[in-house]
Design an enzyme around this catalytic site. Structure first.
Site, PDB file in Angstrom:
ATOM      1  N   ASP A 110     -14.251  -5.200 -13.464  1.00 36.70           N
ATOM      2  CA  ASP A 110     -14.049  -3.968 -14.242  1.00 36.70           C
ATOM      3  C   ASP A 110     -15.372  -3.492 -14.840  1.00 36.70           C
ATOM      4  O   ASP A 110     -15.748  -2.325 -14.721  1.00 36.70           O
ATOM      5  CB  ASP A 110     -12.941  -4.147 -15.309  1.00 36.70           C
ATOM      6  CG  ASP A 110     -13.036  -5.459 -16.092  1.00 36.70           C
ATOM      7  OD1 ASP A 110     -13.904  -6.295 -15.752  1.00 36.70           O
ATOM      8  OD2 ASP A 110     -12.253  -5.642 -17.042  1.00 36.70           O
TER       9      ASP A 110
ATOM     10  N   ASP B  77     -13.448  -3.675  -0.858  1.00 28.95           N
ATOM     11  CA  ASP B  77     -12.928  -2.437  -0.273  1.00 28.95           C
ATOM     12  C   ASP B  77     -13.036  -1.300  -1.284  1.00 28.95           C
ATOM     13  O   ASP B  77     -13.586  -0.230  -1.003  1.00 28.95           O
ATOM     14  CB  ASP B  77     -11.459  -2.659   0.135  1.00 28.95           C
ATOM     15  CG  ASP B  77     -10.815  -1.395   0.663  1.00 28.95           C
ATOM     16  OD1 ASP B  77     -11.491  -0.666   1.414  1.00 28.95           O
ATOM     17  OD2 ASP B  77      -9.644  -1.129   0.325  1.00 28.95           O
TER      18      ASP B  77
ATOM     19  N   LYS C  54     -13.011 -11.559 -10.874  1.00 27.15           N
ATOM     20  CA  LYS C  54     -12.161 -11.429 -12.067  1.00 27.15           C
ATOM     21  C   LYS C  54     -11.794 -12.847 -12.490  1.00 27.15           C
ATOM     22  O   LYS C  54     -10.617 -13.211 -12.626  1.00 27.15           O
ATOM     23  CB  LYS C  54     -10.930 -10.573 -11.702  1.00 27.15           C
ATOM     24  CG  LYS C  54     -10.072 -10.151 -12.862  1.00 27.15           C
ATOM     25  CD  LYS C  54     -10.636  -9.019 -13.683  1.00 27.15           C
ATOM     26  CE  LYS C  54      -9.772  -8.759 -14.898  1.00 27.15           C
ATOM     27  NZ  LYS C  54     -10.375  -7.807 -15.847  1.00 27.15           N
TER      28      LYS C  54
ATOM     29  N   ASP D 299     -16.054   2.206  -1.675  1.00 26.26           N
ATOM     30  CA  ASP D 299     -15.754   3.650  -1.752  1.00 26.26           C
ATOM     31  C   ASP D 299     -16.386   4.228  -3.022  1.00 26.26           C
ATOM     32  O   ASP D 299     -16.956   5.323  -3.005  1.00 26.26           O
ATOM     33  CB  ASP D 299     -14.238   3.906  -1.776  1.00 26.26           C
ATOM     34  CG  ASP D 299     -13.647   4.140  -0.376  1.00 26.26           C
ATOM     35  OD1 ASP D 299     -14.157   3.499   0.584  1.00 26.26           O
ATOM     36  OD2 ASP D 299     -12.697   4.937  -0.237  1.00 26.26           O
TER      37      ASP D 299
HETATM   38  C1  IPM Z   1     -11.995  -0.284   5.079  1.00 27.33           C
HETATM   39  C2  IPM Z   1     -10.563   0.195   5.200  1.00 27.33           C
HETATM   40  C3  IPM Z   1      -9.668  -0.927   5.694  1.00 27.33           C
HETATM   41  C4  IPM Z   1      -9.661  -1.967   4.607  1.00 27.33           C
HETATM   42  C5  IPM Z   1      -8.251  -0.548   6.096  1.00 27.33           C
HETATM   43  C6  IPM Z   1      -8.217   0.509   7.143  1.00 27.33           C
HETATM   44  C7  IPM Z   1      -7.485  -1.737   6.607  1.00 27.33           C
HETATM   45  O1  IPM Z   1     -10.126   0.727   3.994  1.00 27.33           O
HETATM   46  O2  IPM Z   1     -12.552  -0.727   6.095  1.00 27.33           O
HETATM   47  O3  IPM Z   1     -12.587  -0.190   4.004  1.00 27.33           O
HETATM   48  O4  IPM Z   1      -8.845  -1.897   3.676  1.00 27.33           O
HETATM   49  O5  IPM Z   1     -10.486  -2.868   4.692  1.00 27.33           O
HETATM   50 MN    MN Z   2     -11.744   0.993   2.548  1.00 31.88          MN
END
Ligand code: IPM
Ligand code: MN
Ligand code: NAD
Length: 380
Positions: A239, A263, A207, A267
């Site tokens: 973004d 992180d 960013k 996901d």
């Molecule tokens: C990940 C998890 C961790 C992070 C947490 C549990 C500290 O979300 O490994 O992605 O935020 O890195």
């Molecule tokens: Mn995570």
């Protein structure tokens, strides 16, 4: 024969459920290849803290640092779906996960994003095929010890007392940015490029239009890129990257980004893979490696025997590969190769797939199928 010591930290919720499956696969591999593995298991996590007052048994960090050849971690977090925060809720994750990442100098979090055949994506409660399998094959490299996380490991006060105004410090250094961007370019060297055109490239996601730390990160990426003229440069603001990631995953080969963005993005990228339970990761440092699925303790499905163990099993595969290369051990490298083929064959075959991706197999049934494929590979 060398004995390899693997420290296993199953943790909470579905952590132990998926770790059990990875352990079964690991034992099968060690029998098939005559590996000498010493598996050292330690309880830890949120539940353990409630029982004992400590997040893990004394000496576990030192065990991981001084004794382990590699560490395998399940998940640390809540095991039930309680809405209220219990005392110390965040501490075990911060002490164990962040403590190992920073304490062992695991500066690179390597999160491959791959789609296997016959995966159904569960979107709005309906299972359907979404992306062509060949369009999703990238690695997100997440800086793993700096950013917003650098401070979190020490400051317990940060979560216990929240006042009307709070500042979260983010630390980005030139040294850390150089380490991680160089890691990403080196990784790209060994890959065959983005699915769209077979060209190697490293996309820097930041960013830098707003944040100074991101300007430093991008400038460092740019200067490191000069050393890799054969690898394409690419920049995206975070973004816009979220849009591009889902609309055109085929454009991406290696992606490098800062800690918190990495992180969140991994996901999101798990959607491309069929779900979070599919996603593996490796935390890599100069002298140590810690391997864990991307997901957490999944309190909403813990105890139901429906968790997808693939992310955990593939994290263990990454461990075998890393350890094999590090120790220059051909047998370990071959076992890693076999396991990756076994998982691929299992998905190609398309029967008894994990519940998360539209199949009907519980964790143990998934593992049975992978073990079946491993045995087939070793007969031929
Ligand atoms: C990940 C998890 C961790 C992070 C947490 C549990 C500290 O979300 O490994 O992605 O935020 O890195
Ligand atoms: Mn995570
Ligand atoms: P989560 O990753 O545990 O779960 C998010 C969603 O994905 C849930 O709906 C869950 O059911 C699903 N999911 C996750 N893994 C799955 C699997 N293997 N198979 C099928 N579905 C799966 O995230 P959360 O619910 O936000 O966090 C729960 C706890 O885990 C929190 O305490 C959090 O701090 C912790 N956490 C720990 C780690 C880690 O130890 N590395 C990582 C992320 C979250």
């Amino acid at each position: 024969m060398t004995t390899y010591k693997i420290v296993m930290l199953p943790g909470d919720g579905i952590g132990p459920e998926v770790m059990d499956q990875a352990k079964r696969v690991l034992i099968t591999i060690s029998e098939l290849h005559n590996l000498d593995l010493e598996l050292i298991e330690r309880p830890c996590g949120f539940e353990y803290l409630h029982e004992t007052g400590e997040p893990w048994p004394e000496g576990t960090f030192e065990l991981c640092r001084d004794v382990a050849d590699a560490v395998l971690l399940g998940a640390i977090g809540r095991a039930d779906n309680a809405k209220t925060l219990a005392v110390g809720e965040h501490s075990p994750g911060r002490i164990i996960v962040l403590g190992l990442r920073s304490g062992l100098g695991l500066y690179a979090n390597v999160r491959p994003v791959m789609l296997f055949p016959n995966i159904m994506h569960n979107i709005s409660g309906e299972f359907r095929p979404l992306w062509p399998v060949e369009n999703v094959d990238m690695v997100i490299v997440r800086e793993n010890t700096e950013g917003f996380y650098a401070i979190q490991k020490n400051e317990d006060s940060a979560l216990s007392g929240v006042s009307d105004e709070v500042t979260d410090k983010r630390i980005i250094t030139k040294k850390g940015s150089e380490l991680i961007t160089r890691f990403a370019f080196e990784l790209a060297r060994g890959r065959s490029g983005a699915p769209v055109d077979g060209k190697r490239r490293v996309t820097c996601v930041d960013k830098s239009n707003v944040l100074n730390g991101c300007r430093l990160f991008r400038e460092t990426y740019n200067s490191v890129a000069w050393d890799y003229p054969e690898i394409g440069r690419d920049h995206k603001f975070v973004d816009a990257f979220t849009l591009a990631l889902l609309q055109n995953p085929e454009n991406f080969d290696v992606v490098v980004t800062t800690n918190l963005f990495g992180d969140i993005l991994t996901d999101l990228a798990a959607v491309l893979q069929g779900g979070l339970g599919m996603a593996p990761s490796a935390n890599i440092g100069v002298d140590s490696g810690m391997f864990e699925p991307v997901h957490g303790s999944a309190p909403d499905i813990a105890g139901k025997n429906i968790a997808n163990p693939i992310g955990m099993i593939l994290s263990m595969q990454m461990m075998l590969k890393w350890l094999g290369e590090r120790k220059d051990d051909d047998i370990l490298q071959q076992s890693a190769g076999d396991l990756s083929r076994a998982v691929e064959n299992y998905f190609k075959n398309g029967r008894s797939l994990p519940i998360e991706v539209g199949g009907d197999a519980d964790p143990s049934a998934v593992t049975n199928k992978i073990i079946e494929q491993l045995k087939k590979i070793n007969v031929n």
